[in-house]
Write an enzyme that holds these catalytic residues in place. Sequence first.
Site, PDB file in Angstrom:
ATOM      1  N   HIS A 186       0.822  -1.209   0.000  1.00 41.10           N
ATOM      2  CA  HIS A 186       0.000   0.000   0.000  1.00 41.10           C
ATOM      3  C   HIS A 186       0.860   1.265   0.000  1.00 41.10           C
ATOM      4  O   HIS A 186       0.404   2.332   0.414  1.00 41.10           O
ATOM      5  CB  HIS A 186      -0.933  -0.016   1.211  1.00 41.10           C
ATOM      6  CG  HIS A 186      -1.802  -1.236   1.278  1.00 41.10           C
ATOM      7  ND1 HIS A 186      -3.105  -1.246   0.840  1.00 41.10           N
ATOM      8  CD2 HIS A 186      -1.536  -2.493   1.702  1.00 41.10           C
ATOM      9  CE1 HIS A 186      -3.621  -2.464   1.000  1.00 41.10           C
ATOM     10  NE2 HIS A 186      -2.677  -3.231   1.524  1.00 41.10           N
ATOM     11  N   HIS A 232      -1.253   3.321  -5.258  1.00 43.73           N
ATOM     12  CA  HIS A 232      -1.503   1.879  -5.233  1.00 43.73           C
ATOM     13  C   HIS A 232      -2.988   1.578  -5.415  1.00 43.73           C
ATOM     14  O   HIS A 232      -3.837   2.433  -5.201  1.00 43.73           O
ATOM     15  CB  HIS A 232      -1.007   1.266  -3.921  1.00 43.73           C
ATOM     16  CG  HIS A 232      -1.768   1.750  -2.716  1.00 43.73           C
ATOM     17  ND1 HIS A 232      -1.504   2.942  -2.089  1.00 43.73           N
ATOM     18  CD2 HIS A 232      -2.813   1.203  -2.027  1.00 43.73           C
ATOM     19  CE1 HIS A 232      -2.330   3.119  -1.073  1.00 43.73           C
ATOM     20  NE2 HIS A 232      -3.153   2.074  -1.013  1.00 43.73           N
ATOM     21  N   ASP A 240      -6.124  -0.912  -4.204  1.00 45.08           N
ATOM     22  CA  ASP A 240      -6.694  -1.898  -3.274  1.00 45.08           C
ATOM     23  C   ASP A 240      -7.649  -2.800  -4.049  1.00 45.08           C
ATOM     24  O   ASP A 240      -8.541  -2.304  -4.761  1.00 45.08           O
ATOM     25  CB  ASP A 240      -7.487  -1.207  -2.161  1.00 45.08           C
ATOM     26  CG  ASP A 240      -6.606  -0.508  -1.144  1.00 45.08           C
ATOM     27  OD1 ASP A 240      -5.380  -0.722  -1.170  1.00 45.08           O
ATOM     28  OD2 ASP A 240      -7.156   0.259  -0.333  1.00 45.08           O
ATOM     29  N   HIS A 245      -8.337  -7.124   0.011  1.00 44.48           N
ATOM     30  CA  HIS A 245      -7.805  -6.291   1.097  1.00 44.48           C
ATOM     31  C   HIS A 245      -8.706  -6.368   2.329  1.00 44.48           C
ATOM     32  O   HIS A 245      -8.214  -6.392   3.469  1.00 44.48           O
ATOM     33  CB  HIS A 245      -7.679  -4.853   0.594  1.00 44.48           C
ATOM     34  CG  HIS A 245      -7.136  -3.872   1.575  1.00 44.48           C
ATOM     35  ND1 HIS A 245      -6.206  -4.194   2.537  1.00 44.48           N
ATOM     36  CD2 HIS A 245      -7.389  -2.537   1.742  1.00 44.48           C
ATOM     37  CE1 HIS A 245      -5.923  -3.129   3.251  1.00 44.48           C
ATOM     38  NE2 HIS A 245      -6.636  -2.115   2.796  1.00 44.48           N
ATOM     39  N   HIS A 293     -14.206   1.651   2.335  1.00 42.62           N
ATOM     40  CA  HIS A 293     -13.542   0.489   1.742  1.00 42.62           C
ATOM     41  C   HIS A 293     -14.516  -0.683   1.601  1.00 42.62           C
ATOM     42  O   HIS A 293     -14.554  -1.349   0.560  1.00 42.62           O
ATOM     43  CB  HIS A 293     -12.351   0.057   2.598  1.00 42.62           C
ATOM     44  CG  HIS A 293     -11.109   0.859   2.386  1.00 42.62           C
ATOM     45  ND1 HIS A 293     -10.899   2.075   3.003  1.00 42.62           N
ATOM     46  CD2 HIS A 293      -9.998   0.631   1.621  1.00 42.62           C
ATOM     47  CE1 HIS A 293      -9.704   2.542   2.633  1.00 42.62           C
ATOM     48  NE2 HIS A 293      -9.148   1.688   1.789  1.00 42.62           N
ATOM     49  N   GLU A 306      -5.524   4.648  -4.705  1.00 43.12           N
ATOM     50  CA  GLU A 306      -5.166   5.641  -3.685  1.00 43.12           C
ATOM     51  C   GLU A 306      -3.770   6.198  -3.962  1.00 43.12           C
ATOM     52  O   GLU A 306      -2.946   5.574  -4.626  1.00 43.12           O
ATOM     53  CB  GLU A 306      -5.216   5.006  -2.293  1.00 43.12           C
ATOM     54  CG  GLU A 306      -6.618   4.551  -1.909  1.00 43.12           C
ATOM     55  CD  GLU A 306      -6.679   3.723  -0.634  1.00 43.12           C
ATOM     56  OE1 GLU A 306      -7.598   3.939   0.172  1.00 43.12           O
ATOM     57  OE2 GLU A 306      -5.803   2.831  -0.461  1.00 43.12           O
TER      58      GLU A 306
END
Length: 218
Positions: A54, A58, A60, A64, A169, A181
């Site tokens: 992360h 990056h 996700d 995750h 999330h 992100e």
Amino acid sequence: MPSPTARRAGWRDASLPLSAALPPIPGDPPFARRLFLRHETDGCEAAAWSLSAHAGTHIDFPAHFFPHGKRAGDYPLDAFFLPAAVVDCGQARELGPELLDGCEAGPGEAVLLRTVNSTERLFCGPAFPEAFAAATPALARACVRRGLALVGIDALSIEPLADPAFPVHHILLGAAIRILEGLFLADIAPGRYRLACPPPHVPEAEAAPVRAALGPLP
């Protein structure tokens, strides 16, 4: 319609540079680059990297937060090349669904949130900011209703770290929407682009650093 800026622009970097100066997410190991071969003594240079999945800019993936969710290797390569709309969020810190009013991004596309995080360089170091612009659960639900494939933001976390439930999330990844992100969008005008953000080929990755770039739509 794409903005004139988006139509004329070539490919633009939308990533944070990985270096020891980049603040990690609190609790994550920092990025480090260590030389184990040097020009002066070995005739060439080679380095080992240490970093979180992360770190910096990056993606996700659902794994995750969901044990049986998709991982990097579950996506075809073309899933990381898609139409995207950059949305200017102005001075807002709590990003709500009204920011999508007028945004043309639809099913299978990406929305990238350009905020004060970029214009104030909040994630450029040396410390992780105590407060930053972040998405609300209401905005996440609006993204699900649009059928988006990816939502990006210029913060190392799409939501504040204070809530251990991480609702944004869960809403996005639970709907199979990938989260990009750590973007840096200070020099990127609002408009329609082609997003490229392929991760390294680590099939089991729950997240992965990427080099995100924005170019003109075909």
